[in-house]
Design a protein around this motif. Sequence first.
Motif, short mmCIF file in Angstrom:
data_model
loop_
_atom_site.label_atom_id
_atom_site.label_comp_id
_atom_site.label_asym_id
_atom_site.label_seq_id
_atom_site.Cartn_x
_atom_site.Cartn_y
_atom_site.Cartn_z
N THR A 52 6.11 4.89 0.45
CA THR A 52 4.99 4.53 -0.51
C THR A 52 3.81 3.91 0.15
O THR A 52 3.95 3.36 1.32
CB THR A 52 5.59 3.67 -1.52
OG1 THR A 52 5.72 2.37 -0.99
CG2 THR A 52 6.53 4.32 -2.39
N GLU A 53 2.69 3.66 -0.61
CA GLU A 53 1.51 2.97 0.18
C GLU A 53 2.25 1.65 0.40
O GLU A 53 1.77 0.79 1.42
CB GLU A 53 0.37 2.90 -0.84
CG GLU A 53 -0.94 2.11 -0.25
CD GLU A 53 -2.08 2.19 -1.13
OE1 GLU A 53 -3.16 1.48 -0.87
OE2 GLU A 53 -2.03 2.60 -2.24
N SER A 54 2.72 1.02 -0.49
CA SER A 54 3.46 -0.27 -0.43
C SER A 54 4.18 -0.58 0.84
O SER A 54 4.01 -1.56 1.50
CB SER A 54 3.86 -0.74 -1.66
OG SER A 54 4.56 -1.69 -1.64
N SER A 55 5.13 0.41 0.85
CA SER A 55 6.14 0.25 2.03
C SER A 55 5.32 0.64 3.47
O SER A 55 5.58 -0.33 4.62
CB SER A 55 7.26 1.44 2.05
OG SER A 55 6.73 2.67 2.22
N LEU B 162 -1.33 8.39 4.40
CA LEU B 162 -0.25 8.27 5.21
C LEU B 162 1.22 8.33 4.47
O LEU B 162 1.91 9.24 5.00
CB LEU B 162 -0.25 7.10 6.27
CG LEU B 162 1.03 7.12 7.32
CD1 LEU B 162 1.11 8.04 8.14
CD2 LEU B 162 1.04 5.83 7.80
N ALA B 163 1.13 7.48 3.64
CA ALA B 163 2.69 7.69 2.76
C ALA B 163 2.78 9.18 2.06
O ALA B 163 3.99 9.68 2.21
CB ALA B 163 2.56 6.67 1.54
N ARG B 164 1.81 9.72 1.65
CA ARG B 164 1.72 11.21 1.06
C ARG B 164 2.23 12.09 2.23
O ARG B 164 3.01 12.79 1.92
CB ARG B 164 0.57 11.40 0.36
CG ARG B 164 0.54 12.74 -0.34
CD ARG B 164 -0.98 13.41 -0.70
NE ARG B 164 -1.57 13.65 0.43
CZ ARG B 164 -1.72 14.66 1.19
NH1 ARG B 164 -0.57 15.58 1.13
NH2 ARG B 164 -2.42 15.10 2.24
N LYS C 80 5.26 -2.65 6.42
CA LYS C 80 5.55 -2.26 7.64
C LYS C 80 4.67 -2.50 8.74
O LYS C 80 4.65 -3.22 9.65
CB LYS C 80 6.00 -0.70 7.79
CG LYS C 80 7.22 -0.35 7.17
CD LYS C 80 7.77 0.93 7.33
CE LYS C 80 9.05 1.12 6.71
NZ LYS C 80 9.58 2.29 6.51
N LEU C 81 3.27 -2.24 8.44
CA LEU C 81 2.28 -2.48 9.40
C LEU C 81 1.77 -3.83 9.04
O LEU C 81 1.24 -4.49 10.27
CB LEU C 81 0.94 -1.43 8.86
CG LEU C 81 1.25 -0.06 9.42
CD1 LEU C 81 0.31 0.66 8.78
CD2 LEU C 81 1.31 0.01 10.86
#
Length: 79
Positions: free
Chosen positions: A44-47, A32-34, A51-52
Amino acid sequence: MSFESKEREWADRTKRFLKAELKRADVTYEELARRLREHGLEETESSVTNKLSRGTFPATFFLASMKAIGRENVNLADV
Protein backbone atom coordinates in the motif's frame (compact mmCIF):
# COMPACT_ATOMS: atom_id res chain seq x y z
CA MET A 1 33.60 1.33 12.04
CA SER A 2 31.24 -1.18 13.64
CA PHE A 3 29.07 -3.63 11.74
CA GLU A 4 25.93 -1.81 12.89
CA SER A 5 27.14 1.55 11.59
CA LYS A 6 28.18 0.01 8.25
CA GLU A 7 24.79 -1.65 8.00
CA ARG A 8 23.06 1.70 8.68
CA GLU A 9 25.25 3.34 6.04
CA TRP A 10 24.25 0.74 3.43
CA ALA A 11 20.58 1.03 4.38
CA ASP A 12 20.77 4.80 3.98
CA ARG A 13 22.55 4.56 0.61
CA THR A 14 19.99 2.07 -0.67
CA LYS A 15 17.08 4.17 0.57
CA ARG A 16 18.46 7.31 -1.10
CA PHE A 17 19.10 5.40 -4.33
CA LEU A 18 15.56 4.02 -4.46
CA LYS A 19 14.03 7.41 -3.68
CA ALA A 20 16.13 9.03 -6.42
CA GLU A 21 15.07 6.36 -8.92
CA LEU A 22 11.41 6.89 -8.06
CA LYS A 23 11.82 10.63 -8.58
CA ARG A 24 13.69 10.09 -11.85
CA ALA A 25 10.88 7.81 -13.05
CA ASP A 26 8.26 10.30 -11.80
CA VAL A 27 6.62 7.55 -9.74
CA THR A 28 4.90 8.35 -6.44
CA TYR A 29 4.73 5.97 -3.51
CA GLU A 30 1.05 5.41 -4.30
CA GLU A 31 1.90 4.56 -7.92
CA LEU A 32 4.72 2.26 -6.84
CA ALA A 33 2.36 0.40 -4.51
CA ARG A 34 -0.13 -0.01 -7.36
CA ARG A 35 2.56 -1.35 -9.69
CA LEU A 36 3.88 -3.72 -7.04
CA ARG A 37 0.35 -5.07 -6.53
CA GLU A 38 0.21 -5.75 -10.28
CA HIS A 39 3.34 -7.88 -9.77
CA GLY A 40 1.61 -9.80 -6.97
CA LEU A 41 3.09 -7.99 -3.97
CA GLU A 42 0.64 -6.73 -1.38
CA GLU A 43 1.85 -3.18 -0.85
CA THR A 44 0.00 0.00 0.00
CA GLU A 45 1.11 3.61 -0.19
CA SER A 46 1.48 3.51 3.58
CA SER A 47 3.62 0.34 3.58
CA VAL A 48 5.90 1.80 0.89
CA THR A 49 6.18 5.06 2.83
CA ASN A 50 7.08 3.18 6.02
CA LYS A 51 9.73 1.06 4.32
CA LEU A 52 11.37 4.04 2.69
CA SER A 53 11.27 6.19 5.81
CA ARG A 54 12.84 3.39 7.88
CA GLY A 55 15.35 2.67 5.15
CA THR A 56 15.24 -1.03 5.90
CA PHE A 57 13.52 -3.30 3.46
CA PRO A 58 14.22 -6.70 1.92
CA ALA A 59 16.24 -7.01 -1.27
CA THR A 60 13.10 -8.48 -2.84
CA PHE A 61 11.27 -5.17 -2.27
CA PHE A 62 14.18 -3.24 -3.78
CA LEU A 63 14.39 -5.49 -6.84
CA ALA A 64 10.62 -5.57 -7.36
CA SER A 65 10.54 -1.78 -7.08
CA MET A 66 13.26 -1.42 -9.71
CA LYS A 67 11.35 -3.73 -12.03
CA ALA A 68 8.06 -1.91 -11.34
CA ILE A 69 9.53 1.44 -12.41
CA GLY A 70 11.12 -0.04 -15.51
CA ARG A 71 14.71 -0.04 -14.28
CA GLU A 72 16.13 -3.24 -15.76
CA ASN A 73 19.73 -2.77 -14.63
CA VAL A 74 21.27 -1.47 -11.44
CA ASN A 75 24.93 -0.56 -11.32
CA LEU A 76 26.12 -1.17 -7.78
CA ALA A 77 28.62 1.68 -8.14
CA ASP A 78 25.56 3.98 -8.25
CA VAL A 79 24.27 2.84 -4.88
